[in-house]
Write a protein that holds these residues in place. Structure first.
Motif, PDB file in Angstrom:
ATOM      1  N   ASP A  18     110.623  91.792  78.903  1.00 40.09           N
ATOM      2  CA  ASP A  18     110.508  91.666  77.445  1.00 40.09           C
ATOM      3  C   ASP A  18     111.821  91.294  76.780  1.00 40.09           C
ATOM      4  N   GLY A  19     112.928  91.455  77.469  1.00 43.35           N
ATOM      5  CA  GLY A  19     114.238  91.193  76.872  1.00 43.35           C
ATOM      6  C   GLY A  19     114.972  90.064  77.566  1.00 43.35           C
ATOM      7  N   PRO A  20     115.949  90.416  78.410  1.00 38.39           N
ATOM      8  CA  PRO A  20     116.774  89.394  79.057  1.00 38.39           C
ATOM      9  C   PRO A  20     115.970  88.375  79.867  1.00 38.39           C
ATOM     10  N   GLY A  21     114.899  88.827  80.490  1.00 39.58           N
ATOM     11  CA  GLY A  21     114.086  87.908  81.284  1.00 39.58           C
ATOM     12  C   GLY A  21     113.402  86.852  80.448  1.00 39.58           C
ATOM     13  N   ARG A  22     112.918  87.253  79.294  1.00 41.27           N
ATOM     14  CA  ARG A  22     112.257  86.304  78.385  1.00 41.27           C
ATOM     15  C   ARG A  22     113.246  85.214  77.950  1.00 41.27           C
TER      16      ARG A  22
ATOM     17  N   ARG B 188     112.282  73.189  85.118  1.00 41.67           N
ATOM     18  CA  ARG B 188     110.812  73.216  85.138  1.00 41.67           C
ATOM     19  C   ARG B 188     110.249  73.920  86.369  1.00 41.67           C
ATOM     20  N   VAL B 189     110.698  73.570  87.564  1.00 46.69           N
ATOM     21  CA  VAL B 189     110.161  74.172  88.791  1.00 46.69           C
ATOM     22  C   VAL B 189     110.414  75.679  88.798  1.00 46.69           C
ATOM     23  N   ALA B 190     111.621  76.072  88.436  1.00 48.99           N
ATOM     24  CA  ALA B 190     111.955  77.496  88.398  1.00 48.99           C
ATOM     25  C   ALA B 190     111.164  78.213  87.306  1.00 48.99           C
ATOM     26  N   SER B 191     110.908  77.543  86.209  1.00 49.53           N
ATOM     27  CA  SER B 191     110.149  78.138  85.110  1.00 49.53           C
ATOM     28  C   SER B 191     108.719  78.463  85.544  1.00 49.53           C
ATOM     29  N   VAL B 192     108.098  77.531  86.257  1.00 49.12           N
ATOM     30  CA  VAL B 192     106.742  77.757  86.766  1.00 49.12           C
ATOM     31  C   VAL B 192     106.759  78.897  87.793  1.00 49.12           C
ATOM     32  N   LEU B 193     107.749  78.883  88.675  1.00 53.11           N
ATOM     33  CA  LEU B 193     107.875  79.945  89.677  1.00 53.11           C
ATOM     34  C   LEU B 193     108.110  81.290  89.000  1.00 53.11           C
ATOM     35  N   TYR B 194     108.941  81.317  87.965  1.00 53.96           N
ATOM     36  CA  TYR B 194     109.213  82.549  87.232  1.00 53.96           C
ATOM     37  C   TYR B 194     107.919  83.121  86.649  1.00 53.96           C
ATOM     38  N   ALA B 195     107.116  82.272  86.056  1.00 56.74           N
ATOM     39  CA  ALA B 195     105.848  82.728  85.471  1.00 56.74           C
ATOM     40  C   ALA B 195     104.938  83.325  86.541  1.00 56.74           C
ATOM     41  N   ALA B 196     104.818  82.629  87.666  1.00 55.33           N
ATOM     42  CA  ALA B 196     103.954  83.116  88.745  1.00 55.33           C
ATOM     43  C   ALA B 196     104.498  84.413  89.347  1.00 55.33           C
ATOM     44  N   GLU B 197     105.791  84.440  89.610  1.00 53.15           N
ATOM     45  CA  GLU B 197     106.384  85.623  90.233  1.00 53.15           C
ATOM     46  C   GLU B 197     106.409  86.815  89.291  1.00 53.15           C
ATOM     47  N   SER B 198     106.565  86.588  88.004  1.00 52.01           N
ATOM     48  CA  SER B 198     106.547  87.720  87.073  1.00 52.01           C
ATOM     49  C   SER B 198     105.153  88.341  87.019  1.00 52.01           C
ATOM     50  N   MET B 199     104.101  87.529  87.132  1.00 48.75           N
ATOM     51  CA  MET B 199     102.744  88.074  87.193  1.00 48.75           C
ATOM     52  C   MET B 199     102.547  88.862  88.487  1.00 48.75           C
TER      53      MET B 199
ATOM     54  N   GLU C 186     119.349  86.199  88.664  1.00 43.40           N
ATOM     55  CA  GLU C 186     119.658  87.175  89.705  1.00 43.40           C
ATOM     56  C   GLU C 186     119.004  88.534  89.423  1.00 43.40           C
ATOM     57  N   GLY C 187     118.999  88.947  88.161  1.00 43.97           N
ATOM     58  CA  GLY C 187     118.377  90.218  87.795  1.00 43.97           C
ATOM     59  C   GLY C 187     116.890  90.240  88.113  1.00 43.97           C
ATOM     60  N   PHE C 188     116.223  89.119  87.895  1.00 41.54           N
ATOM     61  CA  PHE C 188     114.801  89.013  88.192  1.00 41.54           C
ATOM     62  C   PHE C 188     114.564  89.082  89.696  1.00 41.54           C
ATOM     63  N   ARG C 189     115.356  88.318  90.452  1.00 40.32           N
ATOM     64  CA  ARG C 189     115.212  88.338  91.912  1.00 40.32           C
ATOM     65  C   ARG C 189     115.464  89.748  92.462  1.00 40.32           C
ATOM     66  N   ASP C 190     116.422  90.462  91.873  1.00 42.91           N
ATOM     67  CA  ASP C 190     116.706  91.834  92.294  1.00 42.91           C
ATOM     68  C   ASP C 190     115.498  92.736  92.052  1.00 42.91           C
ATOM     69  N   LEU C 191     114.871  92.613  90.896  1.00 42.38           N
ATOM     70  CA  LEU C 191     113.673  93.407  90.607  1.00 42.38           C
ATOM     71  C   LEU C 191     112.559  93.096  91.598  1.00 42.38           C
ATOM     72  N   VAL C 192     112.361  91.830  91.914  1.00 42.57           N
ATOM     73  CA  VAL C 192     111.333  91.434  92.881  1.00 42.57           C
ATOM     74  C   VAL C 192     111.624  92.059  94.241  1.00 42.57           C
ATOM     75  N   GLU C 193     112.860  91.950  94.698  1.00 45.52           N
ATOM     76  CA  GLU C 193     113.207  92.476  96.014  1.00 45.52           C
ATOM     77  C   GLU C 193     113.096  93.995  96.068  1.00 45.52           C
ATOM     78  N   ARG C 194     113.515  94.674  95.023  1.00 49.36           N
ATOM     79  CA  ARG C 194     113.382  96.134  94.979  1.00 49.36           C
ATOM     80  C   ARG C 194     111.921  96.546  94.959  1.00 49.36           C
ATOM     81  N   SER C 195     111.088  95.792  94.243  1.00 46.99           N
ATOM     82  CA  SER C 195     109.663  96.121  94.196  1.00 46.99           C
ATOM     83  C   SER C 195     109.010  95.924  95.560  1.00 46.99           C
ATOM     84  N   LEU C 196     109.447  94.911  96.300  1.00 47.51           N
ATOM     85  CA  LEU C 196     108.905  94.684  97.640  1.00 47.51           C
ATOM     86  C   LEU C 196     109.281  95.816  98.589  1.00 47.51           C
ATOM     87  N   ARG C 197     110.530  96.280  98.502  1.00 49.05           N
ATOM     88  CA  ARG C 197     110.950  97.409  99.355  1.00 49.05           C
ATOM     89  C   ARG C 197     110.147  98.667  99.007  1.00 49.05           C
TER      90      ARG C 197
END
Length: 169
Positions: A40-44, A52-63, A118-129
């Motif tokens: 809702d904040g920094p990620g938005r 563009r490619v990263a933006s589409v990936l960001y949308a998919a990965e955030s879901m 990087e903050g987003f990727r960190d959240l993804v990796e922590r959630s996977l662990r």
């Protein structure tokens, strides 16, 4: 362990009601809150300037990230309810069938992955662990037949490995 398995100790079942579970619960719920604040904040803000490619990936990965976290939060809440005597094991089993703890893996080689914040990727990796720890504990508690002990490993070693994986290094 006796010939009929009557003297075995279910370490996973005990761990699910222990202070380690409380720590896992706290970690999971904190990650949910941290992720919501980030998205809702920094990620938005960060997502608006991505290629563009990263933006589409960001949308998919955030879901996927939010779905993964909500599934884990549901499992943690169910386990807390059974630990607190608010639900029976049978009630939890019926509800638990609606919870998915697998199938949300990430392709870190996908085009645009390294362009994600990087903050987003960190959240993804922590959630996977965390997902892996919760799924392992779930298998041990609710489907012990799905996690057989390899024939070259003794039961104590398998339980120690389970505890190490479930509750951190």
């Amino acid at each position: 362990m006796s010939e009929h398995g009557l003297n075995t100790v279910n370490f996973a079942g005990r761990a699910a009601a222990s202070s380690q579970f409380k720590a896992l619960y706290t970690e999971g719920m904190s990650l949910v809150e941290e992720t919501a604040s980030y998205l809702d904040g920094p990620g938005r803000a960060a997502s608006k300037v991505l290629p563009r490619v990263a933006s589409v990936l960001y949308a998919a990965e955030s879901m996927r990230l939010t779905t993964r976290l909500m599934q884990m939060a549901s499992w943690l809440l169910l386990q807390r309810a059974v630990n607190n005597g608010e639900m029976s094991r049978d009630q939890v089993l019926a509800e638990k069938n609606k919870v998915r703890l697998d199938g949300f893996n990430v392709d870190k080689n996908a085009p645009g992955w390294l362009d994600l914040p990087e903050g987003f990727r960190d959240l993804v990796e922590r959630s996977l662990r965390l997902q892996n720890r919760v799924a392992l504990l779930d298998r041990e508690i609710y489907r012990p037949g799905d996690a057989p002990v390899p024939s070259n490993e003794n039961g104590v070693r398998a339980q120690l490995n389970l505890l190490h994986t479930a509750f951190g290094a």
